[in-house]
Design an enzyme around this catalytic site. Structure first.
Site, PDB file in Angstrom:
ATOM      1  N   GLU A 142       3.857  -2.465  -1.741  1.00  0.00           N
ATOM      2  CA  GLU A 142       2.557  -2.050  -1.200  1.00  0.00           C
ATOM      3  C   GLU A 142       1.752  -1.244  -2.222  1.00  0.00           C
ATOM      4  O   GLU A 142       1.090  -0.267  -1.889  1.00  0.00           O
ATOM      5  CB  GLU A 142       2.719  -1.258   0.108  1.00  0.00           C
ATOM      6  CG  GLU A 142       3.093  -2.128   1.284  1.00  0.00           C
ATOM      7  CD  GLU A 142       2.949  -1.434   2.620  1.00  0.00           C
ATOM      8  OE1 GLU A 142       2.429  -0.301   2.645  1.00  0.00           O
ATOM      9  OE2 GLU A 142       3.350  -2.004   3.635  1.00  0.00           O
ATOM     10  N   GLY A 143       1.819  -1.664  -3.472  1.00  0.00           N
ATOM     11  CA  GLY A 143       1.148  -0.941  -4.546  1.00  0.00           C
ATOM     12  C   GLY A 143       2.144  -0.024  -5.237  1.00  0.00           C
ATOM     13  O   GLY A 143       2.535   0.991  -4.672  1.00  0.00           O
TER      14      GLY A 143
END
Length: 840
Positions: free
Chosen positions: A508-509
């Site tokens: 997620e990043g």
């Protein structure tokens, strides 16, 4: 001396005007009155001397300039238009993908921190933890039952897959449809409820929480709910809610990770055959990896870049990033192979396809939403990133605290519980702080999402901060447990968390980029009160409208900057004594003052950084990373105060709040010093040193005595320990490794008085404690302890031995079963591609 006094008066007036954000004409009037009064001798009784008159000339010149700037036409000619051209050259142009990312989320309390004058009523207005009776019953019922079913050793070691009974349970009870509305067959739970449910499962098994988390985070379910056609909603949402469809979402590829907008997966609009008829569709080719649930998925959400060379859909060839739904059984879809992420057992793997034809109505939202995929993804991610990983990381930190405090109280060395050794107290104190801070921020952020906010900046800082703190918590737990932690086996309750920590850090990043590029670099544009408006104005194709909008924003920005300079300097000179404190602070006045002061300093440094670096901000990632850290520490400390107030200000927790906020302010200051000392502009660097650190360093780490105090609270069974670790799974079963900890802790605490008597007898030579001797019986025979105390000690000793025992295996039990070796040098991607070519 007269000149010095005049300067002091002028500075005082300027500080007051700046903090009040006075208009130019107000500056002119106020400074004119001061200068007239001084030169007339009103204050000192004699007319001004020539030197004062000479200084007064320059003051009057400044007053005249301020008066001129109050005239709109003069101001526009001399200030606004030149600034409009300069800003257009200096500030970076916002790309389409950046624009969509900026538009995707909302601003929350991060904007208050960027403002320099946080409105505490807005923070207090965020609801406390509130669940409906249905949500609470689900947390206490099916969620607890699911946790009780989990055998993490079987899942991650013996089977290395999710057992069918776990899949069956989560599907049958609707775990995969928590965010799907009741209207479409889902549970329709709030973000707060989802966060707590995910957290409880995470405290038991990182693998199991992953299969529940993904469908309830960024994925097909949420995308269909928000953007799907009526047909897509009616067909897919009930099936997803019941678990009849297992979704995965394919975004990341070999060349597009955190920079997903550069994906090379493409689709071409064309005619093709579907279900025996010719239809407008898309021929898609893609190569994705790291796709969680991919090997088990029945429904693939696919992101790709869509092109329309024949202009079938309109006049644009490059349509943009698009998201489609593809059944994994569809011809040409290659899926099912597995990655082995950090030794975990949750399904994760690649998928790919070449020239796969899909009909246009498989695009989420249909043809109308073609090219809108990036906006859709960013809007969902802004909320989803605030829930999934922060909830699991928070629960993990609470579990590490629960396990480590019990183990440290039970484990004895040198005749005392290791929890009472200062060397062990230090990591235990960090665990207390991490558990309290993460839970405070998790609750506040989830409450924001529950009431409809999509806090993009806060979600980014929450993701990287909670997972990084979880990593430190796991390491501290390992240090405390020692060899007990590193030897894997059915009784090791730490290994699964240790193996899964890198997953949370990278998904997620990735944390490195989330910290250095997203949190501040995008946050400054999103949360700054004027900057984004200025960027939009200079990029407005209508120059006259843009110039007017720019002037409004630019004048406000100047006033804001002056207010930051004067306000920060004033509060730093006065050590924050006059900073704003909300009503009913009730003993938290000093904390509120320092948080207001920190916010003012952050606003000043952030504003100057953006103004001076402009388009170079993206490459100064060490500076933006430190500013992200500073922003994070202020936000987390604010959440700590809110949690304390929401919990009813329990007196026992004041020490924990003081410890957490003190350390948070120290880390904030270290980040700010790093920014100032490394600021590339030497003039600005010197100015910031004077404004932000007029007396040098101010904040220091929490004292050792305070750390000892909070550890004593945490190792004692009771309400403080339970409050610190609330809403995680706590077993009372002595046959469960973590349940054994709970049972043994209570027994060891009850036996401590008798244990001390025996220790004294051992030191006196009355009792000898060796293998093969009944030393407890000897102590009872000698009258050192009573028979009832002897029985209590025997029970505590037996439980202690089980707690500290380490798993061991017969060699044949650990012998792996080898398959025929693959040819050397052939990597996974090569084998996968070959397999795909053979099948096609």
């Amino acid at each position: 001396m007269t000149v010095i006094l005049l300067l002091m008066v002028l500075v005082a007036v300027a500080v007051a005007l700046g903090m009040l954000r006075a208009a130019p004409w107000q500056w002119a009037v106020a400074l004119g009155l001061v200068t007239l009064s001084w030169q007339s001798g009103l204050f000192h009784g004699t007319p001004s001397v020539p030197h004062v008159g000479f200084l007064g000339f320059f003051v009057w010149l400044a007053i005249a300039a301020l008066g001129a700037l109050s005239i709109p036409n003069v101001r526009r000619t001399l200030v606004t238009e030149p600034a409009f051209k300069l800003v257009g050259r200096v500030l970076p142009k916002v790309s389409d993908t950046e624009q969509q990312a900026l538009n995707a989320g909302t601003v929350g309390f991060d904007a208050e921190i960027f403002s320099g004058t946080p409105d505490w009523t807005k923070l207090r207005a965020v609801p406390p933890i509130v669940l409906t009776p249905e949500e609470r019953a689900f947390l206490d019922g099916p969620t607890t039952e699911l946790c009780r079913m989990i055998d993490h050793w079987k899942i991650r070691h013996t089977d290395r897959r999710m057992p069918p009974e776990i899949w069956g349970f989560v599907k049958a009870h609707g775990f995969l449809g928590m965010l799907i509305s009741k209207e479409h067959g889902g549970l329709g739970f709030s973000a707060q409820a989802q966060s707590l449910i995910l957290g409880m499962i995470a405290s038991r098994s990182p693998d199991v929480v992953t299969i529940v988390m993904v469908p309830n985070s960024l994925g097909p379910g949420e995308l269909i709910e928000k953007y799907g056609t009526d047909e897509q909603k009616s067909h897919y949402l009930p099936r997803l809610a019941r678990g009849e469809e297992v979704p995965c979402f394919a975004l990341t590829g070999p060349t597009s990770g955190s920079d997903a907008a550069t994906m090379r997966d493409i689709g071409i609009v064309t005619m093709g055959e579907h279900e025996g008829r010719q239809t407008v569709g898309i021929r898609v080719s893609w190569d994705k990896r790291y796709i969680t649930l991919g090997p088990e998925a029945t429904l693939l959400g696919l992101a790709f870049r869509l092109f329309d060379p024949d202009k079938v859909l309109g006049e644009t060839e490059d349509i943009g990033i698009t998201v489609a739904l593809i059944p994994t059984t569809h011809p040409g879809v290659k899926i099912g192979r597995r990655h082995l992420p950090s030794g975990a057992a949750f399904p994760n793997g690649p998928n790919w396809g070449t020239d796969v034809f899909i009909p246009m109505d498989w695009v989420i939202g249909g043809e109308a939403m073609a090219g809108q995929g990036w906006r859709m993804l960013m809007e969902c991610l802004a909320a989803g990133r605030a829930i999934s990983l922060p909830s699991s990381a928070t629960a993990g930190a609470k579990a590490m605290l629960r396990f480590s405090t019990a183990y440290a109280r039970i484990r004895r060395q040198f005749g005392l519980s290791i929890a009472r050794m200062e060397g062990v107290e230090e990591p235990l104190a960090r665990l207390v702080e991490t558990a309290y801070v993460n839970e405070a921020a998790r609750a506040v952020t989830a409450a924001m999402v529950s009431r409809g906010e999509r806090p993009s900046v806060i979600s980014a800082l929450m993701k990287y901060q909670t997972t990084e703190r979880m990593r430190r918590a796991v390491n501290d737990a390992f240090d405390i447990h020692g060899g007990r932690a590193i030897c894997d086996g059915p009784s090791n309750y730490l290994q699964s968390a240790y193996q899964m920590v890198p997953v949370g850090i990278t998904v997620e990043g990735a944390n490195i980029l989330t910290r250095t590029l997203i949190t501040f670099a995008q946050g400054a544009l999103r949360s700054h009160p004027y900057l984004y408006r200025e960027v939009q104005a200079v990029q407005n194709p209508d120059r006259e409208t843009g110039l007017q909008d720019f002037e409004d924003a630019f004048l406000g920005h100047i006033s804001f900057s002056i207010s930051n300079v004067t306000g920060a300097f004033f509060h730093n000179l006065t050590l924050g004594l006059f900073a704003e404190v909300p009503e009913r602070a009730q003993g938290l006045e000093a904390i509120y003052r320092q948080l207001s002061r920190a916010s003012r300093n952050f606003a000043l440094v952030a504003d100057m950084t953006v103004a001076l670096l402009g388009g170079g901000l993206k490459v100064k990632q060490k500076l933006t990373g430190r500013l992200a850290d500073a922003l994070s520490e202020i936000y987390l400390a604010c959440c700590v105060v809110k949690r304390f107030e929401d919990d009813g200000r329990p007196e026992a927790d004041r020490a924990i709040v003081a410890f957490a906020v003190t350390n948070g302010l120290h880390r904030y200051e270290e980040a700010m010093r790093g920014v100032v000392e490394n600021f590339p502009n030497p003039v600005a660097r010197g100015l910031l040193r004077v404004l932000v650190f007029p007396f040098g360093r101010h904040y220091y780490p929490a004292p050792d005595a305070l750390g000892s105090r909070i550890v004593r609270l945490a190792i004692e069974p009771g309400e403080v320990r339970d409050r610190l670790t609330r809403d995680i799974y706590i077993s009372g079963d002595p046959d469960d490794p973590t349940g054994l900890l709970e049972v043994a802790l209570k027994k060891v605490v009850a036996a401590e008085a008798a244990e001390k008597k025996v220790e004294r007898a051992i030191r006196a030579g009355i009792v000898r404690r060796y293998h093969g001797r009944d030393w407890i019986g000897e102590a009872a025979d000698a009258g050192t302890i009573t028979e009832s105390e002897a029985q209590l000690l025997r029970e505590a000793e037996a439980l202690t031995q089980r707690v500290i025992a380490v798993d061991h295996f017969a060699p044949e039990d650990l012998m792996p079963n080898y398959r025929e070796a693959q040819p050397p040098g052939l990597g996974h991607n090569v084998r996968a591609a070959a397999a795909g070519a053979d099948q096609s």
